[in-house]
Design an enzyme around this catalytic site. Structure first.
Site, PDB file in Angstrom:
ATOM      1  N   LYS A  52      35.797  35.293  42.972  1.00 48.45           N
ATOM      2  CA  LYS A  52      36.657  34.693  44.004  1.00 48.45           C
ATOM      3  C   LYS A  52      35.847  34.450  45.271  1.00 48.45           C
ATOM      4  CE  LYS A  52      40.706  36.674  41.866  1.00 48.45           C
ATOM      5  NZ  LYS A  52      41.670  37.760  41.763  1.00 48.45           N
ATOM      6  N   GLN A  96      43.510  42.978  44.895  1.00 46.74           N
ATOM      7  CA  GLN A  96      43.201  42.899  43.458  1.00 46.74           C
ATOM      8  C   GLN A  96      43.959  43.989  42.685  1.00 46.74           C
ATOM      9  OE1 GLN A  96      41.151  40.457  42.069  1.00 46.74           O
ATOM     10  NE2 GLN A  96      41.869  41.256  40.128  1.00 46.74           N
ATOM     11  N   ASP A 119      48.642  34.913  46.147  1.00 48.12           N
ATOM     12  CA  ASP A 119      48.847  35.217  44.724  1.00 48.12           C
ATOM     13  C   ASP A 119      50.282  34.902  44.296  1.00 48.12           C
ATOM     14  OD1 ASP A 119      46.677  36.041  43.236  1.00 48.12           O
ATOM     15  OD2 ASP A 119      46.738  38.111  43.961  1.00 48.12           O
TER      16      ASP A 119
END
Ligand code: NDP
Length: 282
Positions: A52, A96, A119
């Site tokens: 990322k 994460q 997200d």
């Protein structure tokens, strides 16, 4: 023999589009910024976070990584998120997952400002996905929709089967297919006649997390097969949920692992960070 849907090529096209916009913004209002939080030492999570960060750098976005120790407390993590929620140069925040067991994943997800939730895991964004009036789409399902669009695969009127009902992949994937007028069935570990249901699919999405779970006898001739799974074999090799070698002989389209859905997930994250920046600076 199926056409292989190349996630590397399609994700490069998405990232290129985002990079062009970011380069224009650089001249005027600054660049989008993404904060990525990782807690602990999970090797797979470390690889995802590194990828990322690399994508942000390629695109010219700001990326800031916060690597916290395994013994981080809920309070410490929430304090960091609160700080990032208030930081103007940070437009997107990603924590994460999975988090170490002692941390409260739901609390953490809920504490990220919905407008910085790139997200799309916050309940407010999840609700918007249900109604179809969304700002951000969850990265993996949206990446898959982009693949279908790129290949001119029509969803309307198709029988779509999604194996897996996680909040991250299965459920939102099903909603996006439904929004495109697919007729969608969601399967899970309690589904009784899985093979028969899968055989009905024009578009079959596998998000199970088990190597070679979808075998050729579960796939209709000419189906589109999307493999979300990322499984590491004992040999260290990565493989998906689909028995690629045999299923590719029956399907019309298939995604490989690696090089399929994975790169699309990251490309959508870049798109979402740009969207967040534009919404916060309009
Ligand atoms: P989860 O473990 O959260 O969900 C797995 C789903 O599979 C569950 O709904 C489960 O059913 C279902 N399942 C398990 N066994 C069976 C079975 N025998 N028959 C039918 N259904 C079954 O996983 P995720 O959704 O988070 O991820 C799925 C896979 O996708 C993983 O390999 C993950 O690594 C990968 N992934 C890949 C991404 C990418 O970018 N390519 C992004 C995110 C995930 P039940 O609900 O009943 O338990």
């Amino acid at each position: 023999m199926a056409k292989i849907i190349d996630g590397k090529i399609i994700s490069a096209a998405v990232k290129d589009r985002v990079a062009k916009e970011v380069s224009k913004l650089k001249e005027t209002s600054g660049v989008p910024g993404l904060a990525v939080i990782i807690v602990g030492e999970d090797p797979a999570s470390k690889v995802y976070v590194a990828n990322k960060k690399k994508a942000c750098e390629q695109i010219g976005m700001l990326s800031v990584e916060y690597a916290l120790p395994e013994n981080t407390t809920n309070e410490e993590l929430l304090a960091l998120i609160n700080e990032l929620n208030n930081k103007k140069e940070i437009n997107g925040i990603l924590c994460q997952l999975p988090l170490p067991k002692h941390l409260d994943e739901e609390l953490v997800i809920n504490s990220i400002l919905p407008e910085k939730d790139v997200d799309a895991f916050h309940p407010q964004n999840v609700g918007k996905i249900m109604t179809g009036d969304y700002d951000f789409l969850p990265c993996t399902p949206a990446g898959i929709m982009e693949m279908l669009k790129y290949e001119n695969i029509e969803v309307e009127g198709k029988t779509c089967v999604v194996i897996g009902r996680s909040n991250i992949v299965g459920k939102p994937m099903s909603m996006l297919l439904l929004h495109k007028n697919g007729t969608v069935t969601i399967c899970h570990s309690k589904t009784k006649n899985l093979k028969e249901v899968c055989l009905s699919a024009d578009i079959l999405v596998a998000a199970v997390g088990r190597p070679n779970f979808v075998t050729a006898d579960m796939v209709k001739d000419g189906a589109v097969v999307i493999d979300v799974g990322i499984n590491r074999l004992e040999s260290g090799k990565l493989c998906g949920d689909v028995d690629f070698e045999n299923v590719k002989e029956k399907a019309a389209y298939i995604t490989p692992v690696p090089g399929g859905v994975g790169p699309m997930t990251i490309a959508t994250l870049m798109q979402n960070t740009l969207t967040a920046f534009l919404k916060q600076n309009k």
